[in-house]
Motif scaffolding. Structure first.
Motif, PDB file in Angstrom:
ATOM      1  N   TYR A 166       0.800  -1.232   0.000  1.00 42.04           N
ATOM      2  CA  TYR A 166       0.000   0.000   0.000  1.00 42.04           C
ATOM      3  C   TYR A 166       0.827   1.274   0.000  1.00 42.04           C
ATOM      4  O   TYR A 166       0.284   2.371  -0.037  1.00 42.04           O
ATOM      5  CB  TYR A 166      -0.963   0.024   1.199  1.00 42.04           C
ATOM      6  N   ASN A 167       2.169   1.166   0.033  1.00 45.85           N
ATOM      7  CA  ASN A 167       2.966   2.396   0.023  1.00 45.85           C
ATOM      8  C   ASN A 167       3.965   2.449  -1.134  1.00 45.85           C
ATOM      9  O   ASN A 167       4.818   3.317  -1.171  1.00 45.85           O
ATOM     10  CB  ASN A 167       3.666   2.612   1.369  1.00 45.85           C
ATOM     11  N   ARG A 168       3.812   1.568  -2.090  1.00 43.40           N
ATOM     12  CA  ARG A 168       4.787   1.485  -3.195  1.00 43.40           C
ATOM     13  C   ARG A 168       4.730   2.677  -4.135  1.00 43.40           C
ATOM     14  O   ARG A 168       5.667   2.909  -4.903  1.00 43.40           O
ATOM     15  CB  ARG A 168       4.616   0.177  -3.953  1.00 43.40           C
ATOM     16  N   HIS A 169       3.662   3.447  -4.088  1.00 47.92           N
ATOM     17  CA  HIS A 169       3.550   4.637  -4.936  1.00 47.92           C
ATOM     18  C   HIS A 169       4.440   5.780  -4.431  1.00 47.92           C
ATOM     19  O   HIS A 169       4.671   6.751  -5.134  1.00 47.92           O
ATOM     20  CB  HIS A 169       2.093   5.104  -4.998  1.00 47.92           C
ATOM     21  N   GLU A 170       4.929   5.659  -3.217  1.00 44.19           N
ATOM     22  CA  GLU A 170       5.760   6.712  -2.615  1.00 44.19           C
ATOM     23  C   GLU A 170       7.214   6.581  -3.063  1.00 44.19           C
ATOM     24  O   GLU A 170       7.747   5.480  -3.161  1.00 44.19           O
ATOM     25  CB  GLU A 170       5.711   6.621  -1.089  1.00 44.19           C
ATOM     26  N   THR A 171       7.828   7.727  -3.298  1.00 38.91           N
ATOM     27  CA  THR A 171       9.252   7.738  -3.638  1.00 38.91           C
ATOM     28  C   THR A 171      10.014   8.335  -2.464  1.00 38.91           C
ATOM     29  O   THR A 171      10.158   9.543  -2.358  1.00 38.91           O
ATOM     30  CB  THR A 171       9.515   8.567  -4.912  1.00 38.91           C
ATOM     31  N   MET A 172      10.410   7.476  -1.582  1.00 38.77           N
ATOM     32  CA  MET A 172      11.241   7.877  -0.453  1.00 38.77           C
ATOM     33  C   MET A 172      12.134   6.698  -0.101  1.00 38.77           C
ATOM     34  O   MET A 172      11.853   5.576  -0.525  1.00 38.77           O
ATOM     35  CB  MET A 172      10.398   8.349   0.741  1.00 38.77           C
ATOM     36  N   PRO A 173      13.187   6.945   0.627  1.00 42.37           N
ATOM     37  CA  PRO A 173      14.057   5.817   0.995  1.00 42.37           C
ATOM     38  C   PRO A 173      13.241   4.733   1.704  1.00 42.37           C
ATOM     39  O   PRO A 173      12.389   5.037   2.535  1.00 42.37           O
ATOM     40  CB  PRO A 173      15.077   6.451   1.950  1.00 42.37           C
ATOM     41  N   ARG A 174      13.504   3.490   1.329  1.00 43.40           N
ATOM     42  CA  ARG A 174      12.708   2.408   1.910  1.00 43.40           C
ATOM     43  C   ARG A 174      13.564   1.214   2.264  1.00 43.40           C
ATOM     44  O   ARG A 174      14.627   1.009   1.711  1.00 43.40           O
ATOM     45  CB  ARG A 174      11.561   2.019   0.997  1.00 43.40           C
ATOM     46  N   ILE A 175      13.016   0.452   3.169  1.00 44.90           N
ATOM     47  CA  ILE A 175      13.581  -0.834   3.577  1.00 44.90           C
ATOM     48  C   ILE A 175      12.639  -1.896   3.040  1.00 44.90           C
ATOM     49  O   ILE A 175      11.468  -1.933   3.408  1.00 44.90           O
ATOM     50  CB  ILE A 175      13.668  -0.950   5.119  1.00 44.90           C
ATOM     51  N   VAL A 176      13.139  -2.739   2.148  1.00 48.76           N
ATOM     52  CA  VAL A 176      12.317  -3.821   1.629  1.00 48.76           C
ATOM     53  C   VAL A 176      12.449  -5.019   2.568  1.00 48.76           C
ATOM     54  O   VAL A 176      11.465  -5.589   3.020  1.00 48.76           O
ATOM     55  CB  VAL A 176      12.714  -4.187   0.185  1.00 48.76           C
ATOM     56  N   ASN A 177      13.683  -5.385   2.868  1.00 53.64           N
ATOM     57  CA  ASN A 177      13.971  -6.466   3.816  1.00 53.64           C
ATOM     58  C   ASN A 177      14.962  -5.934   4.842  1.00 53.64           C
ATOM     59  O   ASN A 177      15.850  -5.156   4.499  1.00 53.64           O
ATOM     60  CB  ASN A 177      14.593  -7.665   3.090  1.00 53.64           C
ATOM     61  N   TRP A 178      14.824  -6.386   6.077  1.00 52.87           N
ATOM     62  CA  TRP A 178      15.755  -5.934   7.113  1.00 52.87           C
ATOM     63  C   TRP A 178      17.102  -6.608   6.889  1.00 52.87           C
ATOM     64  O   TRP A 178      17.210  -7.824   6.941  1.00 52.87           O
ATOM     65  CB  TRP A 178      15.216  -6.252   8.505  1.00 52.87           C
ATOM     66  N   PRO A 179      18.138  -5.798   6.628  1.00 50.70           N
ATOM     67  CA  PRO A 179      19.467  -6.373   6.386  1.00 50.70           C
ATOM     68  C   PRO A 179      20.187  -6.687   7.696  1.00 50.70           C
ATOM     69  O   PRO A 179      19.719  -6.320   8.772  1.00 50.70           O
ATOM     70  CB  PRO A 179      20.184  -5.244   5.637  1.00 50.70           C
ATOM     71  N   ASP A 180      21.335  -7.329   7.589  1.00 47.73           N
ATOM     72  CA  ASP A 180      22.134  -7.534   8.794  1.00 47.73           C
ATOM     73  C   ASP A 180      22.744  -6.187   9.208  1.00 47.73           C
ATOM     74  O   ASP A 180      22.677  -5.207   8.474  1.00 47.73           O
ATOM     75  CB  ASP A 180      23.184  -8.629   8.614  1.00 47.73           C
ATOM     76  N   TYR A 181      23.326  -6.165  10.375  1.00 40.43           N
ATOM     77  CA  TYR A 181      23.809  -4.920  10.973  1.00 40.43           C
ATOM     78  C   TYR A 181      24.777  -4.158  10.060  1.00 40.43           C
ATOM     79  O   TYR A 181      24.614  -2.958   9.843  1.00 40.43           O
ATOM     80  CB  TYR A 181      24.468  -5.216  12.327  1.00 40.43           C
ATOM     81  N   GLN A 182      25.789  -4.844   9.526  1.00 42.98           N
ATOM     82  CA  GLN A 182      26.796  -4.167   8.706  1.00 42.98           C
ATOM     83  C   GLN A 182      26.178  -3.540   7.454  1.00 42.98           C
ATOM     84  O   GLN A 182      26.473  -2.398   7.111  1.00 42.98           O
ATOM     85  CB  GLN A 182      27.915  -5.145   8.303  1.00 42.98           C
ATOM     86  N   GLU A 183      25.302  -4.284   6.776  1.00 40.91           N
ATOM     87  CA  GLU A 183      24.634  -3.747   5.588  1.00 40.91           C
ATOM     88  C   GLU A 183      23.729  -2.577   5.960  1.00 40.91           C
ATOM     89  O   GLU A 183      23.624  -1.605   5.219  1.00 40.91           O
ATOM     90  CB  GLU A 183      23.792  -4.838   4.914  1.00 40.91           C
ATOM     91  N   PHE A 184      23.087  -2.684   7.098  1.00 39.29           N
ATOM     92  CA  PHE A 184      22.183  -1.648   7.579  1.00 39.29           C
ATOM     93  C   PHE A 184      22.941  -0.344   7.807  1.00 39.29           C
ATOM     94  O   PHE A 184      22.532   0.720   7.336  1.00 39.29           O
ATOM     95  CB  PHE A 184      21.520  -2.135   8.867  1.00 39.29           C
ATOM     96  N   ILE A 185      24.040  -0.417   8.494  1.00 44.11           N
ATOM     97  CA  ILE A 185      24.861   0.765   8.777  1.00 44.11           C
ATOM     98  C   ILE A 185      25.382   1.381   7.474  1.00 44.11           C
ATOM     99  O   ILE A 185      25.377   2.605   7.297  1.00 44.11           O
ATOM    100  CB  ILE A 185      26.004   0.442   9.760  1.00 44.11           C
ATOM    101  N   LYS A 186      25.777   0.542   6.518  1.00 45.08           N
ATOM    102  CA  LYS A 186      26.231   1.034   5.210  1.00 45.08           C
ATOM    103  C   LYS A 186      25.090   1.734   4.465  1.00 45.08           C
ATOM    104  O   LYS A 186      25.279   2.802   3.888  1.00 45.08           O
ATOM    105  CB  LYS A 186      26.759  -0.115   4.356  1.00 45.08           C
ATOM    106  N   LEU A 187      23.910   1.133   4.511  1.00 44.57           N
ATOM    107  CA  LEU A 187      22.744   1.718   3.849  1.00 44.57           C
ATOM    108  C   LEU A 187      22.434   3.093   4.412  1.00 44.57           C
ATOM    109  O   LEU A 187      22.155   4.037   3.675  1.00 44.57           O
ATOM    110  CB  LEU A 187      21.520   0.792   4.049  1.00 44.57           C
ATOM    111  N   LEU A 188      22.498   3.234   5.719  1.00 47.96           N
ATOM    112  CA  LEU A 188      22.174   4.507   6.351  1.00 47.96           C
ATOM    113  C   LEU A 188      23.221   5.586   6.073  1.00 47.96           C
ATOM    114  O   LEU A 188      22.912   6.767   6.110  1.00 47.96           O
ATOM    115  CB  LEU A 188      22.013   4.323   7.861  1.00 47.96           C
ATOM    116  N   ALA A 189      24.444   5.166   5.795  1.00 43.70           N
ATOM    117  CA  ALA A 189      25.520   6.119   5.520  1.00 43.70           C
ATOM    118  C   ALA A 189      25.399   6.714   4.109  1.00 43.70           C
ATOM    119  O   ALA A 189      25.960   7.764   3.829  1.00 43.70           O
ATOM    120  CB  ALA A 189      26.873   5.437   5.683  1.00 43.70           C
ATOM    121  N   ASP A 190      24.687   6.023   3.227  1.00 44.04           N
ATOM    122  CA  ASP A 190      24.536   6.506   1.835  1.00 44.04           C
ATOM    123  C   ASP A 190      23.696   7.748   1.755  1.00 44.04           C
ATOM    124  O   ASP A 190      22.793   7.985   2.454  1.00 44.04           O
ATOM    125  CB  ASP A 190      23.939   5.419   0.950  1.00 44.04           C
TER     126      ASP A 190
END
Length: 190
Positions: A166-190
């Motif tokens: 129900y929110n796919r029409h929105e264009t904003m940063p999104r989390i599709v699947n929860w990544p592991d900690y290292q990937e998560f921290i890298k994603l947030l740094a982008d």
């Protein structure tokens, strides 16, 4: 860092859990693909119910929906455990009704989410939720509702939408699947 999370449909798969409960209670076999194509939060129309009937069904099954075996999204528990272990502050901010706050907190703890009493907020309308998010001076906030995240656009908090049909029409940063900690921290740094 200070991380804020909505619970329902952000960390736990509540709507899909409710969908399965409805199928069972109503003796129907509506396929998951129909649910996954739904472009609104409410699920009652899939079962041929009016808004009023859907509201009543939700109220009648709320205990079962909230407090049975609703699954966390894969990786959510592990990610939050690692954030907590690394010394980050985790805040839960949910609009679940006031009478469900303590039981929801216990449910989260029982399902191994790291919960600190002073960082758990519940029982508010969406605009009150936004006010709490602002007052907490979070670094990051995650929710499934674009309406909440859009109201934070002028704030310094970085917001991420938890992907839902129900929110796919929105264009904003999104989390599709929860990544592991290292990937998560890298994603947030982008």
């Amino acid at each position: 860092m200070r991380f804020g999370f909505d619970i329902d449909d952000t960390l736990i798969n509540l709507r899909e859990h409710a969908f399965h409960i409805y199928n069972k209670k109503l003796g129907q076999e509506i396929g998951l693909e129909v649910f996954n194509a739904l472009n609104k939060v409410e699920i009652h129309e899939l079962f041929g119910m009016t808004a009023e009937e859907g509201s009543q069904m939700w109220k009648n099954t709320l205990e079962e929906i909230y407090y049975t075996d609703c699954p966390a999204f894969p990786g959510a528990v592990e990610l939050l455990q690692e954030l907590d272990k690394q010394g980050h502050e985790i805040f839960y901010i949910t609009a679940r009704y006031q009478e469900h706050g303590e039981r929801t907190k216990k449910w989260l703890i029982d399902h191994e989410f790291p919960v600190h009493d002073e960082r758990f907020f519940w029982g508010m309308k969406d605009h009150e939720k936004v006010n709490i998010i602002k007052k907490l001076h979070l670094d990051f906030y995650f929710d499934d509702k674009p309406e909440i995240l859009n109201t934070l656009s002028e704030e310094t908090v970085k917001v991420y939408l938890k992907d839902q049909s129900y929110n796919r029409h929105e264009t904003m940063p999104r989390i599709v699947n929860w990544p592991d900690y290292q990937e998560f921290i890298k994603l947030l740094a982008d």
